[in-house]
Design an enzyme around this catalytic site. Structure first.
Site, short mmCIF file in Angstrom:
data_model
loop_
_atom_site.label_atom_id
_atom_site.label_comp_id
_atom_site.label_asym_id
_atom_site.label_seq_id
_atom_site.Cartn_x
_atom_site.Cartn_y
_atom_site.Cartn_z
N TYR A 1 -2.36 1.00 8.76
CA TYR A 1 -3.70 0.43 8.09
C TYR A 1 -3.70 -0.24 7.38
O TYR A 1 -3.63 -0.40 5.60
CB TYR A 1 -4.40 1.56 8.10
CG TYR A 1 -5.83 1.53 7.61
CD1 TYR A 1 -7.18 1.11 8.08
CD2 TYR A 1 -6.41 2.05 6.17
CE1 TYR A 1 -8.25 1.28 7.57
CE2 TYR A 1 -7.56 1.66 6.10
CZ TYR A 1 -8.58 1.45 6.87
OH TYR A 1 -9.72 1.19 5.92
N ASP B 1 1.97 -4.96 2.49
CA ASP B 1 0.42 -4.32 1.70
C ASP B 1 1.11 -2.75 0.84
O ASP B 1 1.14 -1.92 1.75
CB ASP B 1 -0.28 -3.53 3.05
CG ASP B 1 -1.27 -3.04 2.10
OD1 ASP B 1 -1.61 -2.95 0.89
OD2 ASP B 1 -2.03 -2.48 3.65
N LYS C 1 -6.02 1.47 -5.39
CA LYS C 1 -5.66 3.10 -4.99
C LYS C 1 -4.63 3.03 -6.76
O LYS C 1 -5.75 3.32 -7.35
CB LYS C 1 -4.58 3.61 -4.26
CG LYS C 1 -4.99 3.43 -3.17
CD LYS C 1 -4.57 4.22 -1.56
CE LYS C 1 -5.95 3.88 -0.50
NZ LYS C 1 -5.17 3.86 1.05
C1 LIG Z 1 -6.06 2.53 1.75
C2 LIG Z 1 -5.47 1.38 1.96
C3 LIG Z 1 -6.23 0.25 2.28
C4 LIG Z 1 -7.23 0.28 1.79
O1 LIG Z 1 -8.05 0.32 0.48
P1 LIG Z 1 -9.72 0.44 0.40
O2 LIG Z 1 -9.52 0.02 -1.27
O3 LIG Z 1 -9.88 2.18 0.90
O4 LIG Z 1 -10.11 -0.14 1.06
C5 LIG Z 1 -5.72 -0.65 2.71
N1 LIG Z 1 -3.76 -0.24 3.00
C6 LIG Z 1 -3.18 0.67 2.41
C7 LIG Z 1 -1.65 0.28 2.48
C8 LIG Z 1 -4.03 1.92 2.39
O5 LIG Z 1 -3.46 2.79 1.94
#
Ligand SMILES: *Cc1c(COP(=O)(O)O)cnc(C)c1O
Length: 428
Positions: A145, A240, A268
């Site tokens: 994701y 990511d 995060k």
């Molecule tokens: C949470 C997450 C996102 C999206 O971040 P948001 O701040 O919710 O837009 C993208 N990539 C990864 C791996 C994530 O865990």
């Protein structure tokens, strides 16, 4: 009798006002059933709901709170920043300070741009990779994701190596036609994709350790193959690390595994609980970004002073505390304890853990990709989740998420969690 009448009433109210009563679907308990818990406050390792119940929190706001809730260093930094104003739309020293901390920490990052969420970070990184290479195609792995970006909300079309199809209404077919989908950990599939289309591929984007189909660990050689193929074909490798950044080590998964991507997306933890995302990488690539280069990306509240203060305090504290070895050791104890408890109760399961993130899968197979993860027994997980919730332990409300341990969790918290899990399994 519900232990949470106030949450129930507030959920009914919220559903009239906000789609599904929530501002992000993951909070709606869709995967486990029942009513979301409305939170009044958090403190250290604990959450307190509006009915006066206390929980040991293993979400940490879905990742940011590796130091626990309301860490004094973050609270102090926010109070200081608040006195100076909440937003200026002009540069501040604090933006450079957080940028320096990130560049110092994350091996691949020589230059970094702040945004407001992980989604913005991945969306921008993809645009920069395409602009920099002059190519359109990107490779994404099923089950990873990367936020709600059009080109990344994609499911597999029919047959291998075809373009993906949108996984949400509202995304035009054109939005995903340049996204190639592969199975995570499939080194042969990856090689075949580059053999067939290498010169068209702008980037690979992946979670170097996956958190979003439950925790999935890269098999030996997978990250290295991504690195090698991108170097050979002039494609940009994007890690990511929105979830893994500053969690698996201070330098993220790339430091832990010793594989350096060209670009990294963060979110995060980098905001310590405030809305921050960031994307960075090699100077040469980042200089493609406006106003130095031609790739446009902007944000009214990007580099927001409160968010920067929170991020700076979080990273400085992590650097000083260096909690990673201890976090990994404690998480191993908790994860192994849960696995042992499931084993003793004869419940089919498998476990995946890296550092302070893990998933107990209700699935006897080791989960290496999305095909395997899609066979998880989600009914069993729901039982486990609600059993623990009623005993004061707050897990992520989906089998396809990572459980996070923070530096605020004490040995007593972990022991209490294991006792609660044994009690749940005893009634299985
Ligand atoms: C949470 C997450 C996102 C999206 O971040 P948001 O701040 O919710 O837009 C993208 N990539 C990864 C791996 C994530 O865990």
């Amino acid at each position: 009798m519900s232990k949470r009448p106030n949450s129930q009433a507030q959920f009914e109210r919220a559903k009239q006002l906000i789609p599904g009563g929530v501002n992000s679907p993951a909070r709606a308990f869709g995967g486990v059933g029942g009513t979301p818990v409305f939170i009044d406050r958090g403190d250290g390792a604990y959450l307190f709901d509006i009915d006066g119940n206390q929980y040991i929190d293993y979400i940490g706001s879905w990742g940011p709170h590796i130091l626990g809730h309301r860490h004094p260093a973050i609270v102090d930094a926010l109070q200081g920043a608040l006195h100076r104003g909440t937003s200026f739309g002009a540069p501040t020293v604090q933006e450079s300070e957080l940028a320096e901390l990130i560049i110092d920490a994350v091996p691949s990052v020589e230059m970094v741009r702040m945004v407001n969420s992980g989604t913005e970070a991945t969306m921008s990184a993809i645009r920069v990779a395409r602009g920099y290479t002059g190519r359109d195609a990107i490779i994404k792995f099923t089950g990873c994701y990367h936020g709600h970006v059009d080109s990344l909300l994609v499911s597999a079309g029919s047959g291998a190596l075809t373009h993906g199809v949108p996984s949400s209404p509202g995304i035009p077919a054109g939005g995903t036609q340049d996204t190639l989908l592969l199975e995570y950990n499939d080194i042969d599939g990856l090689k075949a994709a580059f053999e067939a289309r290498g010169s068209e591929i702008a980037a690979i984007i992946l979670e170097p350790v996956v958190g979003n189909m439950g925790v999935v660990v890269p098999v030996e050689g997978f990250l290295e193959a991504c690195r090698e193929l991108c170097s050979q074909h002039g494609s940009v490798l994007i890690f990511d690390e929105v979830m893994t950044g500053f969690r698996l080590s201070y330098g993220g998964a790339q430091q832990l595994f010793g594989v350096t991507p060209d670009m990294t997306t963060m979110g995060k933890i980098v905001g310590g609980g405030l809305p921050v995302g960031a994307y960075g990488g090699k100077k040469e690539i980042m200089q493609a970004v406006s106003p130095v280069g031609p790739v446009y990306q902007a944000g009214t509240l990007s580099g927001n002073p409160l968010a920067m203060a929170s991020g700076i305090a979080t990273l400085k504290t992590l650097k000083e505390l260096n909690p990673y070895d201890e976090l990994a050791e404690r998480t191993t104890r908790l994860a192994a304890g849960l696995s042992d408890a499931a084993e003793a109760a004869g419940i089919p399961h498998s476990l995946a853990q890296v550092g302070s993130m893990f998933t107990l899968f209700f699935n006897p197979e080791p989960v290496l990709n999305y095909s395997i993860s899609s066979r998880n027994d989600t009914k069993a997980f729901s039982r486990f989740f609600h059993g623990l919730l009623d005993r004061g332990v707050y897990l992520p409300c989906s089998q396809f998420e990572a459980i996070f341990v923070s530096a605020a969790h004490s040995n007593e918290d972990l022991a209490a969690t294991l006792d609660a899990a044994r009690a749940v399994f005893a009634e299985w």
